[in-house]
Each structure stands twice: as C-alpha cells, then as structure tokens.
Design an enzyme around this catalytic site. Structure first.
Site, PDB file in Angstrom:
ATOM      1  N   TYR A  22      -5.343  -6.517 -12.722  1.00  0.00           N
ATOM      2  CA  TYR A  22      -5.938  -6.760 -11.412  1.00  0.00           C
ATOM      3  C   TYR A  22      -5.471  -8.035 -10.725  1.00  0.00           C
ATOM      4  CZ  TYR A  22      -9.055  -3.288 -13.445  1.00  0.00           C
ATOM      5  OH  TYR A  22      -9.550  -2.171 -14.046  1.00  0.00           O
ATOM      6  N   HIS A 100      -7.750   1.801  -5.326  1.00  0.00           N
ATOM      7  CA  HIS A 100      -7.797   1.165  -6.641  1.00  0.00           C
ATOM      8  C   HIS A 100      -6.706   0.115  -6.721  1.00  0.00           C
ATOM      9  CE1 HIS A 100     -10.618   4.144  -8.133  1.00  0.00           C
ATOM     10  NE2 HIS A 100      -9.858   5.058  -7.535  1.00  0.00           N
TER      11      HIS A 100
END
Length: 147
Positions: A22, A100
């Site tokens: 991330y 996402h």
C-alpha cells in the site's frame, strides 16, 4: 456534482500497514488528493472511512437519500465477503466505482473475488493512490455520460 468516496475496514491504517502493498501514503493524504482533483473536475467529494460494517451501510443509505451522483468505494476486506455492503450499494441508482490500492487479482486467492464488482460500473486496482484518482475520473465521466 456530488461524489462520495467510501473507505472500509482497516484503510485508516494506510501509511502504517504493509507498505510493500500500500505504500506509505496515509488515508488523509489520499482524501486530500481526491478532493483536490474533484474540485478541478467540478465535483464536490465527501470522503468517509469506517471499520464498522453497519456504519458503512448507514452511510450508503444516506447517500441514496441524498441522491449523490456517484460513489467510489474501496471496501477493503469487505470487498471479498460482505453481502451486506453489496446489498446496500445495490440500492443506489448512481454509478459505483470500485477501487483498490493493490492489484487484488495478483494477491492471495481469497482476494480475487469481489462481491461488489457485479454491481459496479467498473473496478480500478493496482495503481496505489492513482487508483483513487482514476476512479474519481471514471465516476465524473459516468455521471456526465448519464446526463
């Protein structure tokens, strides 16, 4: 044009959680970039994050009542199993864009399934913060195309 950006469970931990997947950007930084791009595109963007499934459903219900023009959602892990979130989203009459940060199709097998994808206009995954920015552009485009 009003667009709601929803973030689900654990996404408040961006910047701290698994930087290999991330990155180090925080959710507050993502929200700021999304709102800035929204202004440039002529959209008012509201960002909301919760770790409570019921609170997410309530926010989606409110979006229906408020007649938002589009919803962009990163449901986090709920993406893969929350029929409650999926059913709440299905109530909406506006475009839904699923986003996402990581490529969910290149990760663990359980992440490959999205219960939201079937009701979404589209899905953008794997581009980090750009997934949100591309998702916002897609949401604005979908709203304009519907007019």
């Amino acid at each position: 044009m009003k667009i709601l950006c929803l973030n689900g469970i654990n996404l408040n931990m961006f910047g701290k959680r698994d930087p290999a997947q991330y990155g180090t950007i925080t959710l507050a930084e993502i929200d700021a970039q999304v709102k800035k791009l929204g202004t440039e595109l002529g959209a008012e963007v509201e960002c909301f994050q919760t770790n409570f499934e019921g609170a997410m459903a309530e926010k989606i219900h409110q979006a229906h009542a408020d007649k938002v023009d589009a919803v962009m959602i990163n449901a986090g892990a709920w993406t893969h199993y929350s029929y409650g979130i999926r059913d709440a989203l299905a109530i909406l009459k506006c475009p839904i864009i699923e986003v996402h940060m990581s490529n969910i199709h290149a990760r663990e097998e359980f992440r490959h399934q999205s219960v939201i994808a079937e009701i979404a206009k589209g899905q953008i995954a794997g581009f980090g913060v750009d997934s949100y920015l591309l998702g916002l552009r897609a949401a604005v485009s979908a709203v304009r195309a519907a007019v």
